[in-house]
Design an enzyme around this catalytic site. Structure first.
Site, PDB file in Angstrom:
ATOM      1  CD  GLU A   1      21.533  19.253  24.445  1.00  0.00           C
ATOM      2  OE1 GLU A   1      21.925  20.434  24.545  1.00  0.00           O
ATOM      3  OE2 GLU A   1      22.102  18.289  24.978  1.00  0.00           O
TER       4      GLU A   1
ATOM      5  CE  LYS B   1      25.340  22.528  25.944  1.00  0.00           C
ATOM      6  NZ  LYS B   1      24.367  21.497  25.562  1.00  0.00           N
TER       7      LYS B   1
ATOM      8  CG  ASP C   1      18.824  38.773  30.219  1.00  0.00           C
ATOM      9  OD1 ASP C   1      19.428  37.963  29.498  1.00  0.00           O
ATOM     10  OD2 ASP C   1      19.096  39.984  30.248  1.00  0.00           O
TER      11      ASP C   1
ATOM     12  CG  HIS D   1      22.487  12.967  23.022  1.00  0.00           C
ATOM     13  ND1 HIS D   1      22.072  14.113  23.656  1.00  0.00           N
ATOM     14  CD2 HIS D   1      22.856  13.328  21.779  1.00  0.00           C
ATOM     15  CE1 HIS D   1      22.200  15.124  22.829  1.00  0.00           C
ATOM     16  NE2 HIS D   1      22.675  14.671  21.676  1.00  0.00           N
TER      17      HIS D   1
END
Ligand code: MEV
Length: 442
Positions: free
Chosen positions: A85, A280, A296, A393
């Protein structure tokens, strides 16, 4: 037309590729070329990657970036992050620098206990089962000694085993609920091996336990597996400063920013739709470091979101307050991580990432990862409550759009300069490229 195949895993890598391209692709040469383009020239390194999983046909790259200037408990770190991202590493770096000048991040490992369970069915008298469990418990631990002795030498091992009655939920359902200290290992293999040994001993000894009836002797082991829910493997990360020291942005006062920030966190605490996105953002930072250090991320994700729901409602992992003119922003998060075992000693980039972090212990890594999450959350909330998220962004996404249009280095330079003062949107970038190319061709 798709078709099935028997014995695929037995084929060689090149036979697998041949089958795939012939079955699924119209341009077989192109599909093969793309797959092979990502092979490593170093055959040994390629073989290492091939052998991580079954049916490897190529490598899947993610960028490995670094975010410098993380001051954590007065020690400076440059944090490796593997993520696709566009804005995440930039945001982490910005937040790191911001807090480096305000005392940095303070962290603390609260606990490091991990859990594993043997799930079994037993339909007899519960008191007899309890008697059996108390009798067998030392043997469960003793029979696991070949697995636990090295871990014990280093100060870890089995902490306890409890018998849990779950018959309220499912008729006949009980558990051996075991807790472990796995030190610098994430511990999945260690825990699962111990559990399978417990299960074996438990079943075998039940068959010869005199107080059981013939039926009671036949305990059915359903499964033995660690839990990725690790609420007692917990780390805290925090930043704080005087409200008046918060400001960098001329468009909003420090007080207004602090209040809006706290409101934004409060909203994520009460509103699950927002909490999921808020968390998130935290996981953007966490997963990137977890991946870079060969841990993991699916286990971490599952455990973190379960923790976010521990009070029966999904909620924010982070919290913020203003008290006596001090802004404090913090998070407690469960993280089962390892710095030995698994990929950590195998993957060259993982080894490099761990060296970059000064070869951390698992406890140190928990703190670094939590900080990356908190920093990411800070950066996201700072944008959201001031300029909005899209400005930063889309600036970062600009390069992706330029690459889609195969922009040349000169075009990239010109358009990056142009979009410093213009709003980036997909269509604005497309128009700007077209105009630039038109101008160039005339
Ligand atoms: C985007 O990947 C993450 C954010 O949506 C997080 C948030 O909204 O807090 C920006």
């Amino acid at each position: 037309m798709s078709k099935s195949i028997a014995g695929f895993s037995k084929l060689s890598k090149s036979e697998k590729i041949d089958w795939i391209v012939e079955t699924y692709f119209s341009n077989t040469d192109n599909a093969k070329r793309i797959l092979k383009q990502y092979w490593n020239d170093d055959e040994i390194l390629q073989q290492l990657h091939d052998e991580f999983i079954e049916n490897t046909i190529s490598n899947y790259y993610l960028p490995l970036g670094v975010a410098p200037n993380f001051l954590i408990n007065d020690k400076l770190y440059t944090i490796p992050m593997a993520i696709e991202e566009s804005s995440v590493v930039a945001a982490a770096s910005k937040a790191a620098k911001f807090w480096m000048n305000r005392g940095g991040f303070k962290t603390q490992v609260i606990s490091t206990t991990k859990i594993g369970q043997v799930h079994f069915m037993y339909y007899g008298h519960v008191e007899t089962l309890k008697t059996f469990f108390n009798y067998i418990k030392p043997k469960l631990i003793e029979h696991a000694t070949p697995i636990t002795k090295n871990m014990e030498k280093r100060g870890g091992g089995i902490i306890d085993i409890e018998l849990r009655d779950k018959t309220q939920d499912i008729k006949g359902y009980y558990q051996l609920h075991a807790s472990f200290e796995t030190l610098d290992a994430m511990g999945a293999n260690f825990i699962n091996s111990c559990l399978e040994e417990f299960a074996k001993t438990f079943k075998k000894e039940a068959l010869v336990f005199d107080a059981f009836s013939a039926e009671e002797k036949n305990i059915q082991i359903v499964m033995s597996i660690l839990s990725n829910y690790v609420p007692d493997c917990l780390v805290r990360a925090e930043v704080s400063c005087k409200v008046e020291d918060l400001n960098e942005d001329k468009t909003i006062s420090s007080e207004e920013f602090a209040n809006k920030f706290v409101q934004a966190v409060n909203i994520a605490e009460v509103e699950p739709y927002r909490a999921v996105t808020h968390n998130k953002g935290i996981m953007n930072g966490i997963d990137a470091v977890v991946l870079a250090t060969g841990n993991d991320f699916r286990a971490v994700e599952a455990g973190v979101h379960a923790y976010a729901s521990r009070n029966g409602k999904y909620s924010s992992l982070s919290h913020a307050k203003v008290e006596n003119g001090i802004f404090t922003f913090w998070m407690e998060i469960p993280l089962a991580l390892g710095t030995v075992g698994g990929l950590t000693g195998l993957h060259p980039l993982v080894k490099l990432s761990l060296e970059l972090l000064h070869h951390p212990s698992a406890k140190e890594l928990m703190q670094i990862v939590a900080v990356a999450g908190l920093a990411q959350n800070f950066a996201a909330l700072r944008s959201l409550t001031t300029t909005g998220i899209q400005e930063g962004h889309m600036k970062m996404h600009l390069m992706n759009i330029l690459n889609q249009f195969e922009a040349t280095p000169i075009e990239k330079e010109t358009l990056t300069a142009y979009f410093k003062n213009n709003t980036v949107s997909h269509s604005a970038v497309v128009d700007a490229i077209k105009n630039l190319r038109l101008k160039h061709n005339n």
